[in-house]
Design an enzyme around this catalytic site. Structure first.
Site, PDB file in Angstrom:
ATOM      1  N   GLU A 126       1.998   5.290  10.202  1.00 31.21           N
ATOM      2  CA  GLU A 126       2.948   5.005   9.133  1.00 31.21           C
ATOM      3  C   GLU A 126       4.127   5.971   9.285  1.00 31.21           C
ATOM      4  O   GLU A 126       3.895   7.152   9.511  1.00 31.21           O
ATOM      5  CB  GLU A 126       2.329   5.199   7.748  1.00 31.21           C
ATOM      6  CG  GLU A 126       3.287   4.765   6.643  1.00 31.21           C
ATOM      7  CD  GLU A 126       2.679   4.871   5.225  1.00 31.21           C
ATOM      8  OE1 GLU A 126       1.551   5.388   5.088  1.00 31.21           O
ATOM      9  OE2 GLU A 126       3.352   4.445   4.301  1.00 31.21           O
ATOM     10  N   ALA A 267      -2.090  13.188   3.928  1.00 31.04           N
ATOM     11  CA  ALA A 267      -3.175  12.407   4.510  1.00 31.04           C
ATOM     12  C   ALA A 267      -2.713  10.976   4.696  1.00 31.04           C
ATOM     13  O   ALA A 267      -1.637  10.608   4.232  1.00 31.04           O
ATOM     14  CB  ALA A 267      -4.402  12.434   3.604  1.00 31.04           C
ATOM     15  N   GLU A 303      -6.201   8.426  -1.037  1.00 33.68           N
ATOM     16  CA  GLU A 303      -6.330   7.671   0.215  1.00 33.68           C
ATOM     17  C   GLU A 303      -7.408   6.598   0.087  1.00 33.68           C
ATOM     18  O   GLU A 303      -7.251   5.489   0.580  1.00 33.68           O
ATOM     19  CB  GLU A 303      -6.642   8.599   1.397  1.00 33.68           C
ATOM     20  CG  GLU A 303      -5.662   9.756   1.588  1.00 33.68           C
ATOM     21  CD  GLU A 303      -4.203   9.367   1.563  1.00 33.68           C
ATOM     22  OE1 GLU A 303      -3.871   8.234   1.952  1.00 33.68           O
ATOM     23  OE2 GLU A 303      -3.370  10.205   1.137  1.00 33.68           O
ATOM     24  N   GLU A 325       2.533   3.157  -3.158  1.00 33.11           N
ATOM     25  CA  GLU A 325       2.474   4.599  -3.447  1.00 33.11           C
ATOM     26  C   GLU A 325       2.523   4.909  -4.942  1.00 33.11           C
ATOM     27  O   GLU A 325       1.730   5.692  -5.445  1.00 33.11           O
ATOM     28  CB  GLU A 325       3.568   5.341  -2.688  1.00 33.11           C
ATOM     29  CG  GLU A 325       3.413   5.288  -1.155  1.00 33.11           C
ATOM     30  CD  GLU A 325       2.066   5.785  -0.648  1.00 33.11           C
ATOM     31  OE1 GLU A 325       1.318   6.410  -1.423  1.00 33.11           O
ATOM     32  OE2 GLU A 325       1.751   5.530   0.533  1.00 33.11           O
TER      33      GLU A 325
HETATM   34  N1  PHE Z   1       0.751   6.928   3.131  1.00 30.56           N
HETATM   35  C1  PHE Z   1       0.383   8.315   3.016  1.00 30.56           C
HETATM   36  C2  PHE Z   1      -0.096   8.501   1.593  1.00 30.56           C
HETATM   37  O1  PHE Z   1       0.648   8.507   0.670  1.00 30.56           O
HETATM   38  C3  PHE Z   1       1.475   9.274   3.267  1.00 30.56           C
HETATM   39  C4  PHE Z   1       2.004   9.313   4.659  1.00 30.56           C
HETATM   40  C5  PHE Z   1       3.201   8.698   4.956  1.00 30.56           C
HETATM   41  C6  PHE Z   1       1.335   9.959   5.641  1.00 30.56           C
HETATM   42  C7  PHE Z   1       3.730   8.752   6.220  1.00 30.56           C
HETATM   43  C8  PHE Z   1       1.845  10.029   6.907  1.00 30.56           C
HETATM   44  C9  PHE Z   1       3.057   9.417   7.185  1.00 30.56           C
HETATM   45  O2  PHE Z   1      -1.224   8.577   1.323  1.00 30.56           O
HETATM   46 ZN    ZN Z   2      -0.238   7.107  -0.597  1.00 30.72          ZN
END
Ligand code: PHE
Ligand code: ZN
Length: 868
Positions: A126, A267, A303, A325
């Site tokens: 991501e 994470a 997570e 998010e």
């Molecule tokens: N998606 C992750 C979270 O919010 C955050 C994240 C974004 C981690 C981009 C790595 C890179 O839990």
């Molecule tokens: Zn998240």
């Protein structure tokens, strides 16, 4: 990479087009090597737009070894390759593509894509990291099933992990081993993960609500097995909670967590294989503070909850990031509130929102929770998208209540499971399921800025009616002036502090819908002139601009039945006093006399044994320097520091005896809240500057049995120039030399110290043998902590603090642009300071922009900080 002359492209939400092709299935083979890693991917394509001819795949920093379509190699004359794309013609509606790429994970310092951490392979995909592994349609609305075969040296990498369920493993003829994983749930490439290494595994089990047994595994570096218990407990609690609260069951046979030392963020929710910054996994009482324990519980939950809000239902495009998010932060906040003290949790969440999100929303990088454009998506993993996004979900929850919110969520899951959707589709599902009209409320997704609320009221004793007029104004002047739909949870207090409103819920609170710019609310049968308690539980992310009278706040501080507002009243009272005090800084009036009514209320709170100790500790703590600064026209860092410090000293001197008692009574207690209360008392005692309390801190440092106590004591010592300081710092370092997470604390404590030599300390630490720019946690512990947590020295009049920061940004720009870009925002706050500092900060931003090979990440942050 770009220069100012060669500006990177801006991506707009309004340009969104559905993908021309889809990929339904991916067969990935990854051959791990020390020099080169070879990726072979077999993709099932399907045309999605009738007239589409060209297949355009994302790819960066890849060596293309082979491209075949329907089994036939494509000669180089029939495809085009750029630094970001691979293009070729589609032969048909349905076709298969085989791509072979070669990469060098061991050279990847940006920690995006496939990289190495402590000798182990891991991935971070991501938002757009998969394209650094192989050519792909790397966008979240392309969802595929994945089969991943990992091949490598069994001695170096005994564990080889990927998403889904294990489908086979064994040895190949050449002595290499393979693991094959099948993930039956279609997912976007950003949720792909691969880990391989010589790790220790801690195992447990969870039985789901339909009696399925799920294997739970936490992988850590060998030697850390004994630090996983809290993470494992948190995981099991999260799984249970999501079943009970939202009816969501886990959907694979195995759930794995891997802790890595080098990680850009907290994470990552990869399907079935979460990869964590080790900071959010590893804990023992000797090495982790109570706050670390809380952080682990909430990030593990966050997570895990993504499995439904993020993975099963994902984002159509990255402008929808808050869909997953904001919602998932809201869910993890609800979970933590259920597991711990709800009031204290709410206070902490609001503190975080105010510290990180309010400045963002008031500065040059302000954006709505659903942004309309970006240059680099990594720059939009912001407090606004996350924390304000969670507040927006919370407001809906507040308006519809628990049961209807659940109905809305049920409908959302039913309607969109397996899809990549927009925030609009989420809002619509809640609207339908919870039966509420959110037409006007939707503006929260589109307007940046913190709304400012002012109130006036009038009590008519003859008719026993109370009139309350509430006005809203958007904090960002250039924004549309459309009023927002703001839920105002409130109560009325009688002069004795009791709730006057009789309500169904029995908590003395009602909910008002503020939908106009100015709106009048009338309350009948109010027996006496009331004091309003507004925005109970912080029912909306707003700023209350007009203060009620000191007497009224004083009553709220002492009596409000809503604990959040009680805390809030104490903070308002203190903030006003502290801001007023900044005026006298540098004059002979600067000797500190706190008003008697405040001290009296403080004493009452301090001695109220009926109150939760953690709450008392929070309410006894003065507002932070940055929050005080937010209330001033021009932030005067030195005056603020002085005003807060001298007030703490005044409190310490005035209540020395009581504070000592609190300290003694709570010493050695196992309870988290009591520990917090004791360390709050220690802070005030230490603030007196008396030698006795330096000894007390030194003694607590030496005899501590928890990291919470050890760090609390060390923090006091680090503020001084006393010889006990160096002694304790040395002891701490040699004691924990091998534990990177603990050494991070050692760097941070020195980075945030306000003592005169702090800047020198920080510069010296930069060349300490344990310092490296290659580890994000270490960078945050020194550079990040200094810029965000040491106002006095970061904003030193010499400009040295600013220079220091931009030097580090420029160095990091070369190795890890994401981390570099995140460090820019303190400089972007320049408008809040005096003319000299403004100039100095702008000079540094310009210097950054002059760099030749500036990453898009840093370019976007620095240019917007300067121009907007
Ligand atoms: N998606 C992750 C979270 O919010 C955050 C994240 C974004 C981690 C981009 C790595 C890179 O839990
Ligand atoms: Zn998240």
């Amino acid at each position: 990479m770009s220069t100012a002359a060669n500006k990177p492209a801006t991506i707009h939400l309004s340009d969104y087009q559905p993908p021309a092709f889809l990929i339904s299935d991916v067969q990935l083979t990854v051959e791990l090597g020390e020099e080169n890693t070879l990726i072979t991917s077999l993709l099932e394509f399907k045309r999605n737009a009738v007239d589409a001819r060209q297949v355009r795949l994302h790819g960066e920093n890849l060596a293309l070894k082979n491209l075949s379509v329907n089994g036939i190699p494509v000669p180089p004359t029939e495809y085009t390759l750029s630094t970001t794309e691979l293009c070729f013609l589609a032969p048909d509606d349905d076709f298969t593509v085989q791509i072979v790429t070669e990469i060098k994970p061991q050279e990847n310092t940006a920690l995006e894509g496939l990289y190495k951490s402590s000798g182990n392979f891991c991935t971070q995909c991501e938002a757009e990291g998969f394209r650094k592994i192989t050519y792909f349609l790397d966008r979240p609305d392309v969802m595929a099933t994945f089969t991943t075969t990992i091949i490598g040296d069994p001695d170096k990498y005994p564990f080889m992990l990927s998403n889904g369920n294990l489908d086979g493993q064994g040895l190949l003829h050449d002595g290499r081993q393979f693991y094959r994983w099948v993930d039956p749930h279609p997912k976007p490439a950003y949720l792909f993960a691969l880990v391989a290494g010589d790790l220790a595994c801690v195992e447990d089990e969870f039985v789901t609500m339909s009696d399925r047994r799920i294997k739970l595994q936490i992988f850590v570096e060998k030697g850390n097995e004994n630090k996983c218990a809290h993470a494992m407990t948190s995981l099991k609690k999260s799984m249970k909670w999501d079943e009970e609260k939202y009816g969501r069951e886990y959907d694979l046979d195995i759930f794995m967590i891997v802790a890595v030392g080098d990680f850009n963020m907290g994470a990552m929710e990869n399907k079935g294989l979460n990869v964590f910054n080790s900071k959010y996994v590893l804990a023992s009482t000797e090495t982790a503070t109570d706050a670390d324990y809380d952080g682990i519980e909430s990030v593990i939950a966050h997570e895990y909850f993504h499995n439904w809000t993020g993975n099963r239902i994902t984002c159509r495009d990255w402008f929808q990031l808050t869909l997953k998010e904001g919602l998932t932060v809201f869910r993890d906040q609800q979970f933590s509130a259920d597991m711990n003290s709800a009031a204290v949790k709410r206070i902490e969440d609001v503190q975080r929102l105010r510290a990180a999100q309010y400045p963002e929303d008031a500065g040059p990088l302000a954006h709505p929770i659903q942004p309309q454009s970006y240059v680099e998506i990594n720059n939009f993993y912001t407090a606004t998208v996350y924390e304000k996004g969670a507040e927006v979900i919370r407001m809906i929850h507040t308006m519809v209540g628990e049961d209807r919110f659940r109905k809305g969520m049920d409908l959302y899951f039913d309607r969109h499971d397996g899809q990549a959707v927009t925030t609009e589709e989420f809002v619509k599902a809640i609207e339908d399921g919870a039966d509420i009209d959110l037409t006007q409320f939707r503006r929260w997704y589109l307007q940046a800025g913190t709304p400012e609320i002012s109130v006036s009221d009038m009590y008519d004793g003859d008719s026993k009616t109370y009139h309350l007029t509430i006005t809203q104004k958007n904090g960002k002047a250039e924004d549309l002036s459309d009023p927002l739909h703001i839920p105002v949870r409130m109560g009325l207090l009688g002069q004795n502090g009791a709730d006057l409103l009789e309500t169904e819920t029995g908590d003395g609170s009602v909910l008002l819908d503020l939908t106009e710019k100015t709106q009048k609310f009338t309350f009948e049968n109010i027996a006496e002139k009331p004091v309003p308690s507004l925005f109970r539980g912080f029912s909306a992310p707003i700023k209350l601009s007009k203060n009620p009278s000191d007497d009224a706040i004083d009553l709220l501080f002492k009596k409000d039945s809503d604990l959040f507002n009680r805390w809030e009243a104490g903070q308002r009272l203190a903030t006003k006093i502290l801001v007023d005090l900044t005026d006298t800084f540098g004059t002979d009036k600067s000797a500190n006399n706190l008003p008697e009514y405040y001290l009296e209320a403080f004493a009452e709170l301090m001695n109220d044994h009926d109150l939760d100790p953690a709450f008392r500790a929070a309410a006894m703590t003065l507002p932070g320097e940055s929050y005080i600064g937010q209330q001033m026209q021009v932030v005067d860092v030195d005056a603020i520091h002085h005003s807060r410090k001298s007030s703490a000293k005044a409190i310490g001197l005035r209540f020395e005896k009581e504070l000592q008692e609190i300290y003694d009574r709570n010493l050695g207690q196992k309870d988290y809240g009591r520990r917090k209360l004791k360390n709050t008392a220690l802070s005030y005692l230490a603030a007196t500057g008396k030698e006795d309390y330096i000894s007390l801190s030194a003694n607590q440092y030496k005899t501590a049995t928890t990291m919470t106590d050890r760090v609390a004591a060390l923090a006091k010592l680090v503020e001084t120039d006393h010889s006990a300081r160096e002694e304790a710092l040395e002891d701490f370092y040699s004691r924990w030399e091998k534990d990177q997470l603990v050494i991070d604390k050692w760097f941070t404590l020195q980075a945030v110290s306000s003592r005169d030599k702090a800047m020198k300390d920080v510069e010296r630490l930069l060349s300490h043998s344990a310092f490296t720019l290659l580890n994000p946690n270490r960078v945050r512990s020194l550079v990040g902590a200094f810029a965000a947590g040491n106002a006095v020295h970061f904003h030193a009049k010499s400009g040295k603090g600013y220079q220091f920061l931009s030097d580090q940004i420029l160095a990091l720009n070369k190795t890890n642009p994401q981390i570099a870009a995140r460090l820019v925002s303190p400089l972007g706050q320049w408008r809040r300071y005096d003319a000299d500092r403004q100039q100095l900060m702008k000079t540094e931003l310009s210097r950054i922009l002059e760099e030749e090979n500036l990453s898009n990440h840093v370019y976007e942050m620095a240019s917007k900080s300067l121009d907007n």
